[in-house]
Scaffold this motif. Structure first.
Motif, PDB file in Angstrom:
ATOM      1  N   ALA A  95       0.819  -1.214   0.000  1.00 20.99           N
ATOM      2  CA  ALA A  95       0.000   0.000   0.000  1.00 20.99           C
ATOM      3  C   ALA A  95       0.853   1.264   0.000  1.00 20.99           C
ATOM      4  N   LEU A  96       1.989   1.225   0.670  1.00 22.25           N
ATOM      5  CA  LEU A  96       2.811   2.429   0.805  1.00 22.25           C
ATOM      6  C   LEU A  96       3.831   2.624  -0.312  1.00 22.25           C
ATOM      7  N   PHE A  97       4.328   1.538  -0.910  1.00 23.31           N
ATOM      8  CA  PHE A  97       5.463   1.674  -1.817  1.00 23.31           C
ATOM      9  C   PHE A  97       5.225   1.205  -3.247  1.00 23.31           C
ATOM     10  N   GLU A  98       4.182   0.456  -3.508  1.00 23.72           N
ATOM     11  CA  GLU A  98       3.982  -0.053  -4.856  1.00 23.72           C
ATOM     12  C   GLU A  98       2.949   0.782  -5.590  1.00 23.72           C
ATOM     13  N   ALA A  99       3.197   1.010  -6.879  1.00 26.99           N
ATOM     14  CA  ALA A  99       2.271   1.784  -7.694  1.00 26.99           C
ATOM     15  C   ALA A  99       2.365   1.307  -9.132  1.00 26.99           C
ATOM     16  N   ILE A 100       1.259   1.369  -9.815  1.00 23.44           N
ATOM     17  CA  ILE A 100       1.239   1.089 -11.247  1.00 23.44           C
ATOM     18  C   ILE A 100       0.916   2.407 -11.931  1.00 23.44           C
ATOM     19  N   GLU A 101       1.799   2.813 -12.838  1.00 23.51           N
ATOM     20  CA  GLU A 101       1.595   4.071 -13.552  1.00 23.51           C
ATOM     21  C   GLU A 101       1.027   3.788 -14.936  1.00 23.51           C
TER      22      GLU A 101
ATOM     23  N   GLY B 126      -4.044   4.544 -20.960  1.00 19.78           N
ATOM     24  CA  GLY B 126      -4.557   3.201 -20.744  1.00 19.78           C
ATOM     25  C   GLY B 126      -3.517   2.090 -20.767  1.00 19.78           C
ATOM     26  N   ARG B 127      -2.241   2.450 -20.831  1.00 17.18           N
ATOM     27  CA  ARG B 127      -1.177   1.437 -20.866  1.00 17.18           C
ATOM     28  C   ARG B 127      -0.276   1.605 -19.643  1.00 17.18           C
ATOM     29  N   ILE B 128       0.197   0.493 -19.122  1.00 15.90           N
ATOM     30  CA  ILE B 128       1.110   0.524 -17.976  1.00 15.90           C
ATOM     31  C   ILE B 128       2.474   1.014 -18.459  1.00 15.90           C
ATOM     32  N   THR B 129       3.019   2.014 -17.786  1.00 13.87           N
ATOM     33  CA  THR B 129       4.315   2.579 -18.185  1.00 13.87           C
ATOM     34  C   THR B 129       5.474   2.115 -17.320  1.00 13.87           C
ATOM     35  N   ASN B 130       5.212   1.417 -16.245  1.00 15.94           N
ATOM     36  CA  ASN B 130       6.297   0.933 -15.381  1.00 15.94           C
ATOM     37  C   ASN B 130       6.160  -0.556 -15.066  1.00 15.94           C
ATOM     38  N   PRO B 131       6.131  -1.422 -16.080  1.00 25.09           N
ATOM     39  CA  PRO B 131       5.924  -2.842 -15.791  1.00 25.09           C
ATOM     40  C   PRO B 131       7.095  -3.513 -15.081  1.00 25.09           C
ATOM     41  N   HIS B 132       8.296  -2.967 -15.202  1.00 23.61           N
ATOM     42  CA  HIS B 132       9.473  -3.563 -14.570  1.00 23.61           C
ATOM     43  C   HIS B 132      10.222  -2.492 -13.793  1.00 23.61           C
TER      44      HIS B 132
END
Length: 68
Positions: free
Chosen positions: A18-24, A28-34
C-alpha cells in the motif's frame, strides 16, 4: 506462535504494498511494468503489531494458513 507470525507478516506485506507499490498508466497502458527500484519496509519502519487470535467455539474450525 506460527499463526500469529503469519498474521503479522501478512499485515506487514500489505502495508508495504500500500505504501510503496504503484502502477503508472499513460493512455490506458502501464508505463512501469518492470520497476528497477522497489522500496520495502525494514524493521525500523514497522510499528509493534499485536495479533489476537480468537477461538470461536460456536463455529466449525477453518484453515489458518500454512501452520505446519
Amino acid at each position: 506462535m506460527t499463526k500469529r507470525n503469519q498474521v503479522i507478516g501478512a499485515n506487514i506485506q500489505g502495508l508495504g504494498g500500500a505504501l510503496f507499490e504503484a502502477i503508472e498508466f499513460e493512455r490506458g497502458r502501464i508505463t512501469n511494468p518492470h520497476s528497477p527500484v522497489i522500496e520495502s519496509l525494514v524493521s525500523r519502519d514497522i510499528p509493534e503489531i499485536e495479533a489476537v487470535l480468537v477461538d470461536r467455539k460456536d463455529i466449525a474450525p477453518a484453515g489458518a494458513g500454512e501452520t505446519r
